[in-house]
Design an enzyme around this catalytic site. Structure first.
Site, PDB file in Angstrom:
ATOM      1  CB  VAL A 116      -0.947   0.185   1.402  1.00  0.00           C
ATOM      2  CG1 VAL A 116      -2.123  -1.246   1.133  1.00  0.00           C
ATOM      3  CG2 VAL A 116      -0.136   0.178   2.451  1.00  0.00           C
ATOM      4  CE1 TYR A 210      -1.885   2.894  14.984  1.00  0.00           C
ATOM      5  CE2 TYR A 210      -2.696   4.408  16.783  1.00  0.00           C
ATOM      6  CZ  TYR A 210      -2.807   3.330  15.902  1.00  0.00           C
ATOM      7  OH  TYR A 210      -4.175   2.582  15.777  1.00  0.00           O
ATOM      8  CE  LYS A 214      -4.360   4.504  12.899  1.00  0.00           C
ATOM      9  NZ  LYS A 214      -4.874   3.662  11.331  1.00  0.00           N
TER      10      LYS A 214
END
Length: 305
Positions: A116, A210, A214
């Site tokens: 991806v 992280y 997000k």
């Protein structure tokens, strides 16, 4: 037959084309939710049937279904290199195992190992899915990664970039590819569901990469929902808190809290996540759940710890 992404029941449909009876769903699986993705697949299919409720249909997997699925995998390993394609054969084996959990016969379930983080790999994936099934109606962006808890000052540029590449760039590339097909296909439209995180609202210590990605996912969700309006493309986000998977097993032993203590945290069964995604996916395109939070009831999220 109904499809979850477009419904012509009980509403004005002068601006919507006639729906296609066979929707195509892309479930972008991560290691943490492989099994949940299979459960999502089984639950999404019954949405096509007028004869029984989804629960009744799921209880009878031999029932006739019309949905087609491309089950994708973007499992990543923490380290200097984020990889999927270099280990394609191993990934394919894992994907075949996921496909075996799904109730749809081949070629209704298609396995496509995909990197991806690579635009060519993502575009090839969507081209193959579209060439095989003729359209794309739902994308569940669920590929993600993190690094071990690391103080902000100690995080390396490589660790930062690895998380950004998968969680943010990868999600954008898949969203962009799906958006193009949903915009150009007839009938037009579709739905994109992004796996965000409650970390964007209340970060954990030592997780800056992280958390930042997000927060970025939330921005992509809002922008996609905005730009998708003219093309009947809905976009929503599910924020998950403490789903019980192999990646969250450590929470029962104890994880670092904001006050520096190590405490065990409650978790919830991953089926709750699958059920929530099914609900989001089952809505007609004139309705959208923009944000949905599903979490362990007693986890330390709401309030101050």
């Amino acid at each position: 037959m109904r499809i979850p992404s477009v419904s012509l029941t009980d509403r004005n449909t002068t601006d919507l084309p006639t729906p296609r009876p066979e929707p195509v769903f892309l479930l972008l699986c991560s290691a943490a939710l492989r099994v949940a993705s299979a459960r999502i697949e089984r639950a999404l299919q019954p949405i096509q049937s007028e004869s029984a409720s989804p629960a009744e249909q799921v209880a009878h997997p031999e029932a006739e279904h019309s949905a087609a699925f491309a089950v994708l995998h973007a499992e990543v390993h923490v380290g200097p290199v984020v990889h999927v394609v270099p280990d394609a054969e191993g990934r394919a084996d894992r994907l075949e195992a996921v496909a075996g959990l799904c109730s749809g016969p081949m070629p209704r379930v298609m396995v496509v190992p995909t990197d991806v983080t690579n635009a060519e790999s993502v575009n090839a994936l969507f081209a193959k899915a579209h060439a095989t099934f003729g359209r794309i109606d739902l994308l569940f962006n669920n590929a993600g990664m993190n690094v071990p808890p690391t103080p902000l000052e100690d995080l390396t540029p490589e660790q930062w970039q690895n998380v950004v590449n998968v969680n943010l760039t990868g999600l954008f590339l898949c969203t962009q590819a799906a958006f193009r097909y949903m915009k150009s296909q007839t009938p037009q439209g579709g739905r994109i569901i992004n796996n965000g995180s409650i970390s964007a609202q209340a970060p954990r210590p030592h997780a800056i990469a992280y958390t930042a990605t997000k927060c970025g996912v939330t921005g992509i969700t809002k922008t996609t929902a905005l730009e998708g309006r003219p093309y009947h493309i809905a976009c929503g986000q599910i924020d998950i808190g403490n789903a019980e998977t192999e990646l969250t097993a450590k929470m029962r032993q104890g994880v670092l809290q904001a006050d520096g203590q190590i405490k065990a945290e409650p978790t919830m069964h991953v089926d709750n996540v699958a059920n929530a995604v099914v609900h989001m996916a089952s809505l007609p395109l004139d309705a959208n759940i923009l944000f949905l939070t599903v979490m362990a009831t007693n986890m330390p999220f709401v309030g101050r710890g």
